[in-house]
Design a protein around this motif. Structure first.
Motif, PDB file in Angstrom:
ATOM      1  N   ARG A   1      29.494  96.827  21.295  1.00  0.00           N
ATOM      2  CA  ARG A   1      29.370  96.886  22.755  1.00  0.00           C
ATOM      3  C   ARG A   1      30.344  95.909  23.429  1.00  0.00           C
ATOM      4  N   CYS A   2      30.576  94.771  22.745  1.00  0.00           N
ATOM      5  CA  CYS A   2      31.499  93.742  23.254  1.00  0.00           C
ATOM      6  C   CYS A   2      32.872  94.303  23.582  1.00  0.00           C
ATOM      7  N   CYS A   3      33.341  95.258  22.770  1.00  0.00           N
ATOM      8  CA  CYS A   3      34.732  95.730  22.868  1.00  0.00           C
ATOM      9  C   CYS A   3      34.864  97.179  23.296  1.00  0.00           C
ATOM     10  N   TYR A   4      33.743  97.852  23.555  1.00  0.00           N
ATOM     11  CA  TYR A   4      33.831  99.294  23.754  1.00  0.00           C
ATOM     12  C   TYR A   4      33.629  99.698  25.213  1.00  0.00           C
TER      13      TYR A   4
ATOM     14  N   GLU B   1      28.177  94.090  13.203  1.00  0.00           N
ATOM     15  CA  GLU B   1      29.539  93.590  13.064  1.00  0.00           C
ATOM     16  C   GLU B   1      30.498  94.517  13.792  1.00  0.00           C
ATOM     17  N   CYS B   2      31.192  93.960  14.775  1.00  0.00           N
ATOM     18  CA  CYS B   2      32.158  94.738  15.551  1.00  0.00           C
ATOM     19  C   CYS B   2      33.477  94.796  14.790  1.00  0.00           C
ATOM     20  N   THR B   3      33.969  96.012  14.581  1.00  0.00           N
ATOM     21  CA  THR B   3      35.212  96.175  13.815  1.00  0.00           C
ATOM     22  C   THR B   3      36.409  95.547  14.530  1.00  0.00           C
ATOM     23  N   LYS B   4      36.424  95.624  15.851  1.00  0.00           N
ATOM     24  CA  LYS B   4      37.585  95.070  16.580  1.00  0.00           C
ATOM     25  C   LYS B   4      37.554  93.539  16.564  1.00  0.00           C
ATOM     26  N   CYS B   5      36.370  92.959  16.741  1.00  0.00           N
ATOM     27  CA  CYS B   5      36.244  91.492  16.662  1.00  0.00           C
ATOM     28  C   CYS B   5      36.492  90.990  15.235  1.00  0.00           C
ATOM     29  N   ASN B   6      36.241  91.855  14.249  1.00  0.00           N
ATOM     30  CA  ASN B   6      36.398  91.465  12.837  1.00  0.00           C
ATOM     31  C   ASN B   6      37.484  92.297  12.170  1.00  0.00           C
TER      32      ASN B   6
HETATM   33 ZN   LIG Z   1      33.880  93.286  19.640  1.00  0.00          ZN
END
Ligand SMILES: [Zn+2]
Length: 267
Positions: A180-183, A238-243
């Motif tokens: 949700r952070c990046c989407y 786990e966010c794929t973009k953050c990780n």
């Molecule tokens: Zn993210």
């Protein structure tokens, strides 16, 4: 998430970590042979990498986990809601070449021991479902389109209707994906979500001037809707973009990314 193997690096969910009747694993981008922007454990066939390297990564994962490489099965994912059944006749499809992967399929179900069914992702949500009593396994690939089409719910319903599974006996692992952070999503996606979910309060959130979609909650909600207990569902969180150092992220790599994913094997 708990480490299953270090080279290549794979994880499992707490929900599945103690089970002797099933193996659920999440692959990462670490511990393989892929180079440059695909480094290093890409498992998806890619025009920018020779198939031998991709296949070697797949083989190394199977060897590290002690599963039968020849029976590892892949599908040609198309962001729809078609579900394939995998048995000894079609096991191993798509393993060595993209062309013979199960066509037009975003979920697979098997009842056969030692067959691994594998869903690929790079921001989309890979999901594993297991019925502990009937010993039925499924994997699902759900991007926003598949999430709106409720492919995870449809897969679970097929397990119930055709394989005598029961929501109470189903365990679900929702793997790493864009968080949700990046989407941030646009009006077309928001409309589709509103049309298909009764309560969107946990799914869609305003972040300043933009709207963000929570694919994890959207998939969890649709499984709770058919009475899978909330305590039977684990989200990797786990966010794929953050990780992006750990997982492939299509958004982080401007669409030129490799693939990781979730596999499930009945033991
Ligand atoms: Zn993210």
């Amino acid at each position: 998430m708990q480490i299953l193997s270090r080279v290549p690096l794979t994880y499992t969910f707490k929900l599945f970590s103690e089970r002797k009747d099933v193996l659920v694993f999440v692959t990462t981008r670490l511990g393989g042979s892929s180079q440059n922007h695909l480094a290093s454990c890409n498992i998806g066939f890619n025009m920018e990498e020779s198939a031998e390297i991709t296949v070697a990564n797949r083989r190394n994962i199977c060897n590290a986990l002690g599963i039968d490489f020849e029976k590892t099965t892949f599908q040609q994912q198309v962001h729809e809601d078609y579900i394939s059944i995998v048995d000894l006749k079609n096991a191993g499809s798509g393993l060595l070449q993209k062309e013979n992967a199960l066509p037009h399929s975003d979920a697979m179900i098997t009842t056969e021991k030692n067959i691994t069914i594998f869903a690929q992702a790079a921001d989309c949500v890979p999901i594993a479902i297991y019925d502990t009593k009937q010993k039925v396994a499924a994997v699902v690939h759900a991007g926003w389109r598949g999430t709106v089409k409720k492919i995870a719910q449809k897969t679970a319903i097929k397990m119930i209707q055709e394989f005598n599974c029961s929501p109470n006996n189903m365990l679900v692992g929702i793997g790493p994906s864009i968080g949700r952070c990046c989407y941030e999503v646009g009006p077309d996606v928001i409309d589709s979500i509103n049309q298909n979910f009764a309560d969107t309060s946990k799914i869609i959130q305003q972040h300043g001037n933009s709207v963000h979609l929570d694919l994890w909650e959207a998939n969890k909600c649709q499984l709770i809707e058919i009475e899978i207990p909330e305590s039977n569902i684990e989200i990797a969180q786990e966010c794929t973009k953050c990780n992006a150092h750990l997982y492939y992220s299509s958004r982080n790599d401007n669409g030129r990314s490799g693939r990781f994913g979730i596999g499930i094997t009945l033991l």
